[in-house]
Design an enzyme around this catalytic site. Structure first.
Site, short mmCIF file in Angstrom:
data_model
loop_
_atom_site.label_atom_id
_atom_site.label_comp_id
_atom_site.label_asym_id
_atom_site.label_seq_id
_atom_site.Cartn_x
_atom_site.Cartn_y
_atom_site.Cartn_z
CG ASN A 1 -1.84 1.18 1.27
OD1 ASN A 1 -2.43 1.54 0.24
ND2 ASN A 1 -2.01 1.81 2.42
CG ASP B 1 -2.98 3.70 6.83
OD1 ASP B 1 -3.00 3.15 5.71
OD2 ASP B 1 -3.79 4.59 7.17
CB SER C 1 5.10 5.26 4.26
OG SER C 1 5.45 6.29 5.14
CG HIS D 1 -0.68 6.25 4.74
ND1 HIS D 1 -2.05 6.31 4.75
CD2 HIS D 1 -0.25 7.10 5.70
CE1 HIS D 1 -2.44 7.17 5.69
NE2 HIS D 1 -1.37 7.66 6.28
C1 GRF Z 1 -2.43 8.88 -3.01
O1 GRF Z 1 -2.22 10.12 -2.42
C2 GRF Z 1 -2.02 7.77 -2.09
O2 GRF Z 1 -0.98 8.11 -1.25
C3 GRF Z 1 -3.27 7.54 -1.30
O3 GRF Z 1 -4.32 7.75 -2.19
C4 GRF Z 1 -3.91 8.62 -3.23
C5 GRF Z 1 -4.16 7.94 -4.53
O4 GRF Z 1 -3.92 8.77 -5.62
N1 GRF Z 1 -3.25 6.22 -0.71
P1 GRF Z 1 -4.01 8.17 -7.08
O5 GRF Z 1 -5.41 7.55 -7.25
O6 GRF Z 1 -2.93 7.16 -7.25
O7 GRF Z 1 -3.83 9.35 -7.99
#
Ligand code: GRF
Length: 225
Positions: free
Chosen positions: A116, A154, A145, A118
């Protein structure tokens, strides 16, 4: 025979999204440039008509929508999601802006083979609205991260982090943009490490090249103001 010459040897990856899919795009770009030795076998969204599905279709990747609203319980949705993912026999599941809390049965099923991203320097700011919270807390630095997914939201072992400065002039949107530029660097890198067999999770910890990573993972400092 090199991996590049044999698509059959490439790591199969299923990407889960809920929205814009800019991280998915970074992975697609990595594949297209020849830098990322993976095959994106499918992109699955829990929301219909999102930009990430358009990005996948344009890249010729099979897409599916599994709308969580059609399921009575979180458990029922996750069971169907697992069945759908596993039909593609992925070696890695990549959560790229997938905005769902996952059941323990789901996280257990993909333990050590699900990543994932985050938008915070974990363990700081788990959960939502991370950019505003970092500003409100007066942090000098913020970031992003990539971590293995465990049952704790998370909370799985961190693989890599990129740090960016928080500027006096920042609002959440400006800070998010600065962080997102780093997302698009570190997520493909982490996926590449996994595909090359350099990155793994063992005994609840992340290892790179057989060495235990620090709690905060591999560190990248972005000189990007
Ligand atoms: C990103 O900011 C990521 O960190 C978070 O969700 C957002 C996804 O953006 N988990 P995208 O759909 O990849 O543009």
């Amino acid at each position: 025979m090199s991996q590049a010459a044999s698509p059959a040897l490439k790591l199969r990856v299923v990407v889960l999204i809920s929205g814009s899919g800019s991280n998915l795009q970074a992975l697609i770009d990595g594949v297209n440039s020849g830098d990322l030795p993976i095959e994106i076998a499918a992109v699955i969204s829990n929301r219909p008509e999102v930009m990430g599905l358009v990005r996948a279709s344009k890249a010729g990747i099979p897409t599916l929508v599994l709308d969580h609203k059609n399921y009575a319980t979180r458990e029922a949705f996750d069971v169907e999601l697992m069945r759908t993912i596993d039909a593609y026999t992925p070696g890695l599941v990549v959560l790229a802006g997938f905005m769902r809390i996952l059941t323990p049965a789901f996280t257990e099923h993909y333990l050590g083979r699900m990543l994932n991203i985050h938008p915070s320097l974990l363990p700081k700011f788990q959960g939502l609205h991370t950019h505003q919270r970092a500003i409100d807390a007066g942090e000098s630095h913020h970031g992003v991260s990539v971590h293995f997914v465990t049952a704790e939201l998370d909370g799985g072992p961190v693989v890599i982090q990129a740090r960016v400065p928080v500027l006096a002039s920042d609002d959440a949107g400006l800070l998010a943009k600065r962080v997102q530029r780093q997302e698009h660097v570190i997520y493909p890198l982490a996926v590449k490490w996994f595909a090359e067999g350099k990155l793994r999770m063992a005994n609840g910890k992340a290892e790179l090249d057989g060495e235990l990573l620090a709690e905060s993972g591999y560190q990248i400092e972005a000189n990007d103001i």
